[in-house]
Design a protein around this motif. Structure first.
Motif, PDB file in Angstrom:
ATOM      1  N   HIS A 100       0.826  -1.211   0.000  1.00 21.13           N
ATOM      2  CA  HIS A 100       0.000   0.000   0.000  1.00 21.13           C
ATOM      3  C   HIS A 100       0.858   1.258   0.000  1.00 21.13           C
ATOM      4  N   ASP A 259       6.171   2.726   5.905  1.00 24.25           N
ATOM      5  CA  ASP A 259       4.913   1.971   5.918  1.00 24.25           C
ATOM      6  C   ASP A 259       3.966   2.645   4.916  1.00 24.25           C
ATOM      7  N   GLU A 290      -5.149   1.479   2.897  1.00 25.52           N
ATOM      8  CA  GLU A 290      -4.923   0.377   3.827  1.00 25.52           C
ATOM      9  C   GLU A 290      -4.991   0.860   5.263  1.00 25.52           C
ATOM     10  N   GLU A 291      -4.468   2.076   5.488  1.00 16.56           N
ATOM     11  CA  GLU A 291      -4.369   2.567   6.871  1.00 16.56           C
ATOM     12  C   GLU A 291      -5.731   2.874   7.489  1.00 16.56           C
ATOM     13  N   HIS A 437       4.542   4.182  12.058  1.00 12.80           N
ATOM     14  CA  HIS A 437       3.516   5.233  12.103  1.00 12.80           C
ATOM     15  C   HIS A 437       3.991   6.527  12.756  1.00 12.80           C
TER      16      HIS A 437
HETATM   17 MN    MN Z   1       0.402   1.000   8.827  1.00  8.59          MN
END
Ligand code: MN
Ligand code: MN
Length: 465
Positions: A100, A259, A290-291, A437
């Motif tokens: 992603h 990420d 995705e998050e 994150h």
């Molecule tokens: Mn993530």
């Protein structure tokens, strides 16, 4: 066997130069792609440069797509897919790399602009799981688009050039923070306090000074934007600045959005770099959302991937047979790549060491993710895990297995379960990340390199079993 060994020690003679060149290319991708839209634009640019053509253009022109063809698709400027068409019947499935390209950040609200005591602010709503206190008192850049009523789009990117201004969310001074310091971390900075300072010099109009009006005048002059245009804008506040090497030995990279761009970039690169005609059709899919749960028209849970495959199957076969698509998806093999929680000696208590992703030990496989008894996870079949082990060992790739922390400490999900619903074989794969994150996350260059080698070997070596 290169299982759970230090990957630096396993490098072949002369391999480090290639590793460093790949890390440099990755850093450039990170700098070019601070949002999902920017990642797609950069991916399309690189795909064209590598000789890939827009598959929907071929289809619109009624052209067949055949073995050896290199095609891509841009979905809504937020998802990217690249394919190299193989010799085998498409019904025998593809070798797929998925990741992603959306990352946690702070989104500007639709009615964001306000003024208070000489400051002009943008009000925000954060996107994805963040520790809010990490995003204050740090330089921010604004990236995104204003889509205007006349159908035109204005692209915004301010804060990356060293001559650009940056944007800023203030934190409370320590001198007055007695109450704040006693709060839990979730409450130290609250969501509605994430207000971005964007100016403080007023203009005078009818004897009334206004900072907001001054900012609107600048936006009008520079971008031809009215206040109402924020309603149809997607503006994202992200950490300002470029990805940087970490350590005297430059072995690590600190960057925003590892990420999951640390998986997206090598997934794309492995397909773009593939030379010749593969046995099975190769695919890289870079997805959005995705998050926040893979929802919406650009999330993996949407139909865009299935629809794209329906188009591709019909263009390859010269006829639209529903069963071709079903068989293609069901018989595919996929590395669903997302970052792993890197074992952090500073926070050893949340990890179970035997089953942790060790930074520097190479590409990481997660048979399952999820939380509280593997809930919400794609628990990959052991048969497919065995195939992946064989592929890695035959290609001398440093690899390891992991799960996300100690049992019942927390957890997380990926896109793996969504693709697995077609019946395809899917395993979670990725690299260890520190401070996942956080505005600046850290990965190891050797893990990135082993990941790329693994993807290349998987594209060549994965097969029906
Ligand atoms: Mn993530
Ligand atoms: Mn992720």
């Amino acid at each position: 066997m290169m299982y759970r060994k230090n990957a630096w020690e396993q490098l072949a003679e002369g391999e480090k130069a290639r590793l460093n060149a790949f890390a440099d290319a990755y850093k450039k991708y990170l700098d070019a792609g601070k949002t999902e839209r920017e990642c797609v634009a950069e991916s399309v640019r690189q795909a064209k440069e590598a000789g890939f053509v827009d598959m929907m253009e071929l289809i619109r022109e009624g052209k067949a797509i055949k073995a050896g063809d290199r095609v891509y698709r841009n979905w809504m400027n937020k998802c990217f897919m690249a394919f190299v068409i193989g010799e085998n019947d498409i019904e025998r499935g593809m070798n797929i790399l998925g990741a992603h390209i959306d990352s946690p950040r702070i989104d500007v609200k639709q009615n964001p602009l306000y003024e208070e005591e000489n400051f002009a602010y943008l009000d925000t709503h954060y996107y994805g799981g963040i520790k809010k206190y990490q995003w204050v008192a740090t330089p921010l850049a604004l990236h995104g688009v204003f889509c205007k009523k006349d159908g035109t789009t204005v692209i915004l990117s301010v804060g990356e050039d060293e001559n650009d201004p940056i944007f800023y969310i203030s934190d409370l001074l320590i001198h007055l923070a007695a109450d704040q310091m006693g709060k839990t971390a979730a409450k130290v900075v609250e969501g509605e306090q994430l207000n971005i300072i964007i100016g403080s010099e007023p203009v005078k109009e009818n004897d009334k000074a206004s900072v907001k009006k001054a900012i609107l005048a600048i936006l009008k002059e520079k971008y031809d934007i009215e206040e109402e245009d924020f309603i149809s804008a997607e503006i994202e506040a992200v950490p300002a600045g470029k990805a940087r090497d970490v350590g005297f030995d430059r072995s690590l990279i600190a960057g925003y959005g590892h990420d999951d761009r640390v998986c997206a970039y090598p997934s794309m690169a492995a397909v773009l770099d593939y030379e010749g005609t593969p046995a099975y059709t190769l695919c890289a899919v870079l997805t959005d959302k995705e998050e926040i749960g893979s929802v919406g028209a650009t999330g993996m849970d949407a139909m865009y991937f299935e629809n794209t495959m329906a188009e591709l199957c019909a263009a390859i076969k010269g006829e639209d047979k529903p069963l071709t698509l079903r068989r293609c998806l069901q018989n595919s093999r996929m590395l669903s790549s997302d970052v792993s929680a890197g074992y952090d000696p500073n926070f050893a208590g949340v990890f179970e060491k035997k089953n942790s992703a060790i930074v520097g030990n190479g590409v990481t496989f997660n048979k399952f993710t999820g939380r509280g008894g593997k809930s919400g996870s794609n628990d990959c079949n052991a048969e497919f895990v065995a195939q992946v082990r064989r592929i890695c060992d035959e290609a001398n790739i440093s690899w390891q297995t992991a799960e996300l922390g100690r049992v019942d400490v927390g957890g997380g999900g990926t896109i793996a379960y969504i693709c697995a619903k077609y019946g395809m074989s899917v395993i979670d794969c990725g690299v260890p990340v520190l401070s996942m994150h956080a505005p600046w996350e850290v990965i190891s260059k050797v893990d990135l390199w082993e990941e790329y080698k693994c993807y290349c070997a998987f594209l060549k070596g994965a097969a029906e079993y």
